[in-house]
Scaffold this motif. Sequence first.
Motif, PDB file in Angstrom:
ATOM      1  N   SER A   1      -5.090   8.715   0.824  1.00  0.00           N
ATOM      2  CA  SER A   1      -5.629   9.827   1.616  1.00  0.00           C
ATOM      3  C   SER A   1      -6.446  10.657   0.643  1.00  0.00           C
ATOM      4  N   THR A   2      -7.031  11.757   1.110  1.00  0.00           N
ATOM      5  CA  THR A   2      -7.788  12.599   0.187  1.00  0.00           C
ATOM      6  C   THR A   2      -6.861  13.327  -0.789  1.00  0.00           C
ATOM      7  N   ALA A   3      -5.557  13.270  -0.544  1.00  0.00           N
ATOM      8  CA  ALA A   3      -4.607  13.944  -1.421  1.00  0.00           C
ATOM      9  C   ALA A   3      -3.771  12.972  -2.248  1.00  0.00           C
ATOM     10  N   GLU A   4      -3.763  11.688  -1.867  1.00  0.00           N
ATOM     11  CA  GLU A   4      -2.893  10.731  -2.537  1.00  0.00           C
ATOM     12  C   GLU A   4      -3.631   9.425  -2.837  1.00  0.00           C
ATOM     13  N   ALA A   5      -3.165   8.712  -3.841  1.00  0.00           N
ATOM     14  CA  ALA A   5      -3.670   7.381  -4.174  1.00  0.00           C
ATOM     15  C   ALA A   5      -2.506   6.404  -4.150  1.00  0.00           C
ATOM     16  N   LYS A   6      -2.816   5.141  -3.857  1.00  0.00           N
ATOM     17  CA  LYS A   6      -1.805   4.090  -3.859  1.00  0.00           C
ATOM     18  C   LYS A   6      -2.096   3.125  -5.001  1.00  0.00           C
ATOM     19  N   VAL A   7      -1.078   2.871  -5.797  1.00  0.00           N
ATOM     20  CA  VAL A   7      -1.180   1.927  -6.896  1.00  0.00           C
ATOM     21  C   VAL A   7      -0.417   0.667  -6.495  1.00  0.00           C
ATOM     22  N   ASP A   8      -1.088  -0.484  -6.529  1.00  0.00           N
ATOM     23  CA  ASP A   8      -0.468  -1.756  -6.161  1.00  0.00           C
ATOM     24  C   ASP A   8      -0.440  -2.683  -7.365  1.00  0.00           C
ATOM     25  N   ALA A   9       0.616  -3.487  -7.440  1.00  0.00           N
ATOM     26  CA  ALA A   9       0.769  -4.439  -8.532  1.00  0.00           C
ATOM     27  C   ALA A   9       1.287  -5.761  -7.996  1.00  0.00           C
ATOM     28  N   SER A  10       0.678  -6.850  -8.467  1.00  0.00           N
ATOM     29  CA  SER A  10       1.184  -8.191  -8.197  1.00  0.00           C
ATOM     30  C   SER A  10       1.242  -8.930  -9.521  1.00  0.00           C
ATOM     31  N   LEU A  11       2.313  -9.658  -9.735  1.00  0.00           N
ATOM     32  CA  LEU A  11       2.514 -10.420 -10.960  1.00  0.00           C
ATOM     33  C   LEU A  11       2.724 -11.887 -10.596  1.00  0.00           C
ATOM     34  N   TRP A  12       1.996 -12.781 -11.284  1.00  0.00           N
ATOM     35  CA  TRP A  12       2.102 -14.215 -11.019  1.00  0.00           C
ATOM     36  C   TRP A  12       2.529 -14.964 -12.271  1.00  0.00           C
ATOM     37  N   VAL A  13       3.054 -16.134 -12.056  1.00  0.00           N
ATOM     38  CA  VAL A  13       3.315 -17.072 -13.143  1.00  0.00           C
ATOM     39  C   VAL A  13       2.300 -18.205 -13.003  1.00  0.00           C
TER      40      VAL A  13
END
Length: 260
Positions: free
Chosen positions: A56-68
């Motif tokens: 949103s204009t007030a928040e950010a989303k941090v996403d993470a994916s880890l693979w082998v």
Amino acid sequence: MAFGTLFAGEDMKTMRWLAVSLILASAWGAVGCQKVDSTDVRTSGVYAEFTVTEHSTAEAKVDASLWVGGALSNTYLKLAGQDHLTVYVGSAAYPMQGNSALFQSYSAIIPYPAVDTELRVAFERGPADVSAPSSTVIVPGLFALAPLAKTQYSRANDTLEIDWTPFDPNHVVSWFAVGVCVQMFSGNDAVDSGRVTIPAGTLKKPPLPGPDEEHHPIPPDQCTADAYVTKSRDSQVDPAFSGGTFTASQTRSVSFASVP
């Protein structure tokens, strides 16, 4: 670099074919994906993908994916034991929570920084393996599109200028314009100069449906169209990983009436 890309005719068919192919590939990947506990994999065998997008204009989303096994692997890492992911912004820490509906991923919500700010994602492990604490990216500060000079633009006769503030040449800008009466037109990897100019005659009405597209609607002459501007920064993941990507971006949009 070309000014922009116009998607028309066979290109649009190709785009639809690619979209269907991606959906089918995603479904096939979901069926065939695997998960392994992180305690069974060394950090040097982990590929990491981190993204930061506005929630949103007030928040950010941090996403993470880890693979082998690299970027094309369908084997996801599931954190186990003492292994965990944490987002750091200055001295503030935000633990990442797991999401495992189809694919294993992790995310955290943080306050969106008003100015360019360094964000760090740490993959912290127990004493049996090496941590990867230093994946960093500069999150672009909030920006706003200026009101357009007018509400209605002729595709044939009017130049469309989209301005925003603040701007920073260190950022990369991508954009596109689209509507039911406007073929998608886009530009990518432009230096952030605070303005996109779309000359008169550039935006086009979509082509009429072809003989194998009789069920597609005939594009109208005028409509409400939208232009989207995305600012992004790319960075590197911690060298303890086998590889990976880290991108932070935010998008703003503006609407206008498009007429012949």
